[in-house]
Design a protein around this motif. Structure first.
Motif, PDB file in Angstrom:
ATOM      1  N   ILE A  49      10.590  -4.402  -5.211  1.00  0.00           N
ATOM      2  CA  ILE A  49      10.895  -5.618  -4.455  1.00  0.00           C
ATOM      3  C   ILE A  49      10.651  -5.257  -3.000  1.00  0.00           C
ATOM      4  O   ILE A  49      11.335  -4.392  -2.449  1.00  0.00           O
ATOM      5  CB  ILE A  49      12.353  -6.078  -4.667  1.00  0.00           C
ATOM      6  N   THR A  50       9.648  -5.876  -2.405  1.00  0.00           N
ATOM      7  CA  THR A  50       9.269  -5.501  -1.047  1.00  0.00           C
ATOM      8  C   THR A  50       9.208  -6.704  -0.123  1.00  0.00           C
ATOM      9  O   THR A  50       8.730  -7.769  -0.506  1.00  0.00           O
ATOM     10  CB  THR A  50       7.913  -4.759  -1.031  1.00  0.00           C
ATOM     11  N   ASP A  51       9.708  -6.494   1.078  1.00  0.00           N
ATOM     12  CA  ASP A  51       9.595  -7.506   2.118  1.00  0.00           C
ATOM     13  C   ASP A  51       8.131  -7.605   2.532  1.00  0.00           C
ATOM     14  O   ASP A  51       7.381  -6.630   2.463  1.00  0.00           O
ATOM     15  CB  ASP A  51      10.467  -7.100   3.312  1.00  0.00           C
ATOM     16  N   TRP A  52       7.722  -8.782   2.931  1.00  0.00           N
ATOM     17  CA  TRP A  52       6.342  -9.003   3.367  1.00  0.00           C
ATOM     18  C   TRP A  52       6.108  -8.333   4.718  1.00  0.00           C
ATOM     19  O   TRP A  52       5.148  -7.597   4.908  1.00  0.00           O
ATOM     20  CB  TRP A  52       6.090 -10.503   3.466  1.00  0.00           C
ATOM     21  N   VAL A  53       7.000  -8.594   5.678  1.00  0.00           N
ATOM     22  CA  VAL A  53       6.821  -8.104   7.045  1.00  0.00           C
ATOM     23  C   VAL A  53       7.702  -6.875   7.251  1.00  0.00           C
ATOM     24  O   VAL A  53       8.929  -6.974   7.254  1.00  0.00           O
ATOM     25  CB  VAL A  53       7.184  -9.199   8.076  1.00  0.00           C
ATOM     26  N   MET A  54       7.038  -5.726   7.370  1.00  0.00           N
ATOM     27  CA  MET A  54       7.733  -4.452   7.602  1.00  0.00           C
ATOM     28  C   MET A  54       6.870  -3.585   8.512  1.00  0.00           C
ATOM     29  O   MET A  54       5.653  -3.749   8.547  1.00  0.00           O
ATOM     30  CB  MET A  54       7.941  -3.685   6.289  1.00  0.00           C
ATOM     31  N   PRO A  55       7.503  -2.639   9.200  1.00  0.00           N
ATOM     32  CA  PRO A  55       6.714  -1.719  10.021  1.00  0.00           C
ATOM     33  C   PRO A  55       5.979  -0.678   9.171  1.00  0.00           C
ATOM     34  O   PRO A  55       6.315  -0.461   8.014  1.00  0.00           O
ATOM     35  CB  PRO A  55       7.769  -1.052  10.913  1.00  0.00           C
ATOM     36  N   LYS A  56       4.989  -0.082   9.776  1.00  0.00           N
ATOM     37  CA  LYS A  56       4.165   1.007   9.230  1.00  0.00           C
ATOM     38  C   LYS A  56       3.240   0.533   8.119  1.00  0.00           C
ATOM     39  O   LYS A  56       2.042   0.577   8.274  1.00  0.00           O
ATOM     40  CB  LYS A  56       5.004   2.203   8.818  1.00  0.00           C
ATOM     41  N   ILE A  57       3.764   0.110   6.997  1.00  0.00           N
ATOM     42  CA  ILE A  57       2.960  -0.491   5.924  1.00  0.00           C
ATOM     43  C   ILE A  57       3.679  -1.780   5.537  1.00  0.00           C
ATOM     44  O   ILE A  57       4.836  -1.738   5.131  1.00  0.00           O
ATOM     45  CB  ILE A  57       2.849   0.442   4.694  1.00  0.00           C
ATOM     46  N   ASN A  58       2.999  -2.920   5.670  1.00  0.00           N
ATOM     47  CA  ASN A  58       3.674  -4.174   5.312  1.00  0.00           C
ATOM     48  C   ASN A  58       3.654  -4.376   3.794  1.00  0.00           C
ATOM     49  O   ASN A  58       3.030  -3.609   3.054  1.00  0.00           O
ATOM     50  CB  ASN A  58       3.070  -5.366   6.066  1.00  0.00           C
ATOM     51  N   GLY A  59       4.346  -5.397   3.338  1.00  0.00           N
ATOM     52  CA  GLY A  59       4.476  -5.645   1.904  1.00  0.00           C
ATOM     53  C   GLY A  59       3.154  -5.913   1.209  1.00  0.00           C
ATOM     54  O   GLY A  59       2.943  -5.495   0.070  1.00  0.00           O
ATOM     55  N   ILE A  60       2.251  -6.600   1.884  1.00  0.00           N
ATOM     56  CA  ILE A  60       0.935  -6.891   1.306  1.00  0.00           C
ATOM     57  C   ILE A  60       0.152  -5.592   1.113  1.00  0.00           C
ATOM     58  O   ILE A  60      -0.430  -5.351   0.048  1.00  0.00           O
ATOM     59  CB  ILE A  60       0.152  -7.878   2.207  1.00  0.00           C
ATOM     60  N   GLU A  61       0.149  -4.752   2.129  1.00  0.00           N
ATOM     61  CA  GLU A  61      -0.544  -3.464   2.024  1.00  0.00           C
ATOM     62  C   GLU A  61       0.096  -2.584   0.954  1.00  0.00           C
ATOM     63  O   GLU A  61      -0.605  -1.885   0.219  1.00  0.00           O
ATOM     64  CB  GLU A  61      -0.537  -2.748   3.376  1.00  0.00           C
ATOM     65  N   LEU A  62       1.416  -2.621   0.869  1.00  0.00           N
ATOM     66  CA  LEU A  62       2.115  -1.836  -0.150  1.00  0.00           C
ATOM     67  C   LEU A  62       1.716  -2.303  -1.549  1.00  0.00           C
ATOM     68  O   LEU A  62       1.452  -1.478  -2.433  1.00  0.00           O
ATOM     69  CB  LEU A  62       3.632  -1.938   0.041  1.00  0.00           C
ATOM     70  N   CYS A  63       1.644  -3.614  -1.750  1.00  0.00           N
ATOM     71  CA  CYS A  63       1.192  -4.147  -3.046  1.00  0.00           C
ATOM     72  C   CYS A  63      -0.194  -3.610  -3.392  1.00  0.00           C
ATOM     73  O   CYS A  63      -0.436  -3.162  -4.518  1.00  0.00           O
ATOM     74  CB  CYS A  63       1.137  -5.675  -3.013  1.00  0.00           C
ATOM     75  N   LYS A  64      -1.093  -3.658  -2.436  1.00  0.00           N
ATOM     76  CA  LYS A  64      -2.464  -3.187  -2.675  1.00  0.00           C
ATOM     77  C   LYS A  64      -2.494  -1.699  -3.011  1.00  0.00           C
ATOM     78  O   LYS A  64      -3.231  -1.274  -3.905  1.00  0.00           O
ATOM     79  CB  LYS A  64      -3.344  -3.475  -1.457  1.00  0.00           C
ATOM     80  N   LYS A  65      -1.697  -0.914  -2.308  1.00  0.00           N
ATOM     81  CA  LYS A  65      -1.653   0.526  -2.575  1.00  0.00           C
ATOM     82  C   LYS A  65      -1.108   0.798  -3.980  1.00  0.00           C
ATOM     83  O   LYS A  65      -1.636   1.646  -4.704  1.00  0.00           O
ATOM     84  CB  LYS A  65      -0.797   1.246  -1.527  1.00  0.00           C
ATOM     85  N   ILE A  66      -0.074   0.072  -4.351  1.00  0.00           N
ATOM     86  CA  ILE A  66       0.517   0.253  -5.685  1.00  0.00           C
ATOM     87  C   ILE A  66      -0.503  -0.107  -6.758  1.00  0.00           C
ATOM     88  O   ILE A  66      -0.674   0.619  -7.738  1.00  0.00           O
ATOM     89  CB  ILE A  66       1.807  -0.579  -5.828  1.00  0.00           C
ATOM     90  N   ARG A  67      -1.200  -1.213  -6.573  1.00  0.00           N
ATOM     91  CA  ARG A  67      -2.185  -1.641  -7.575  1.00  0.00           C
ATOM     92  C   ARG A  67      -3.373  -0.689  -7.653  1.00  0.00           C
ATOM     93  O   ARG A  67      -4.004  -0.560  -8.697  1.00  0.00           O
ATOM     94  CB  ARG A  67      -2.665  -3.064  -7.294  1.00  0.00           C
ATOM     95  N   SER A  68      -3.675  -0.002  -6.562  1.00  0.00           N
ATOM     96  CA  SER A  68      -4.812   0.923  -6.575  1.00  0.00           C
ATOM     97  C   SER A  68      -4.457   2.256  -7.238  1.00  0.00           C
ATOM     98  O   SER A  68      -5.334   3.027  -7.595  1.00  0.00           O
ATOM     99  CB  SER A  68      -5.317   1.173  -5.155  1.00  0.00           C
ATOM    100  N   LYS A  69      -3.179   2.508  -7.411  1.00  0.00           N
ATOM    101  CA  LYS A  69      -2.715   3.766  -8.009  1.00  0.00           C
ATOM    102  C   LYS A  69      -2.734   3.653  -9.525  1.00  0.00           C
ATOM    103  O   LYS A  69      -2.132   2.752 -10.089  1.00  0.00           O
ATOM    104  CB  LYS A  69      -1.293   4.068  -7.512  1.00  0.00           C
TER     105      LYS A  69
END
Length: 183
Positions: A49-69
């Protein structure tokens, strides 16, 4: 379930974490996307469960990283957001989110969304199990392909994996072979 919660709003993070723990989930928390990514790699949660707007890596980028793993199991991702509108939902879905949760998060809705996540993860496990079954001829041991053609097991496994075969005799077959040669 193992759940990773990422939110830079500490009050929201602690409130959501407490609610999830009260539902008997194992919860990991991150105050930014970078920590969330590290925890994701280390803990391999079932749900993020991730917030959309966050510092360093935002929620959208985190989703993409998770899906690429590449992982053996699917991770269900819920994007926590105060953003609304079809365009934002589309961006979230395209990034790999499975569901959305409007801020502030309603505790009953969280429970419902986690119930859905559990159902999806359970079905995904069953599908993976079924995909792992090989239809095999009981007599000749050939394997049926997706196009209904038949192929020798060694050929099938070699073409569908990185496995390679070497040939030798097991002790029983070696005895049978030697008995035939001596006759």
């Amino acid at each position: 379930m193992k759940i990773l919660v990422a939110d830079d709003d500490i009050i929201s993070l602690l409130t959501l974490s407490a609610r999830l723990k009260s539902l008997t989930h194992e919860v990991y928390t991150a105050e930014n996307g970078e920590i969330a990514w590290e925890l994701f790699l280390a803990k391999e949660p079932d749900v993020v469960i991730t917030d959309w707007v966050m510092p360093k890596i935002n929620g959208i980028e985190l989703c993409k990283k998770i899906r690429s793993k590449q992982r053996a199991r699917y991770t269900y991702i819920i994007l926590l957001t105060s953003n609304s509108g079809k365009d934002n939902f589309l961006i979230g879905m395209e990034s790999g989110a499975d569901d959305f949760l409007q801020k502030p998060a309603d505790s009953d809705i969280i429970g419902i969304k986690l119930y859905v996540a559990q159902r999806i993860l359970s079905l995904e496990t069953k599908v993976n199990t079924l995909e792992g079954l090989l239809p095999m001829c009981s007599y000749c041991k050939n394997v049926r392909n997706a196009d209904d053609s038949w192929e020798e097991v060694q050929s099938y496994v070699s073409s569908h994996s990185k496995a390679h075969f070497t040939s030798s005799y097991c002790p029983d077959c070696e005895q049978k072979f030697q008995a035939q040669v001596l006759v």
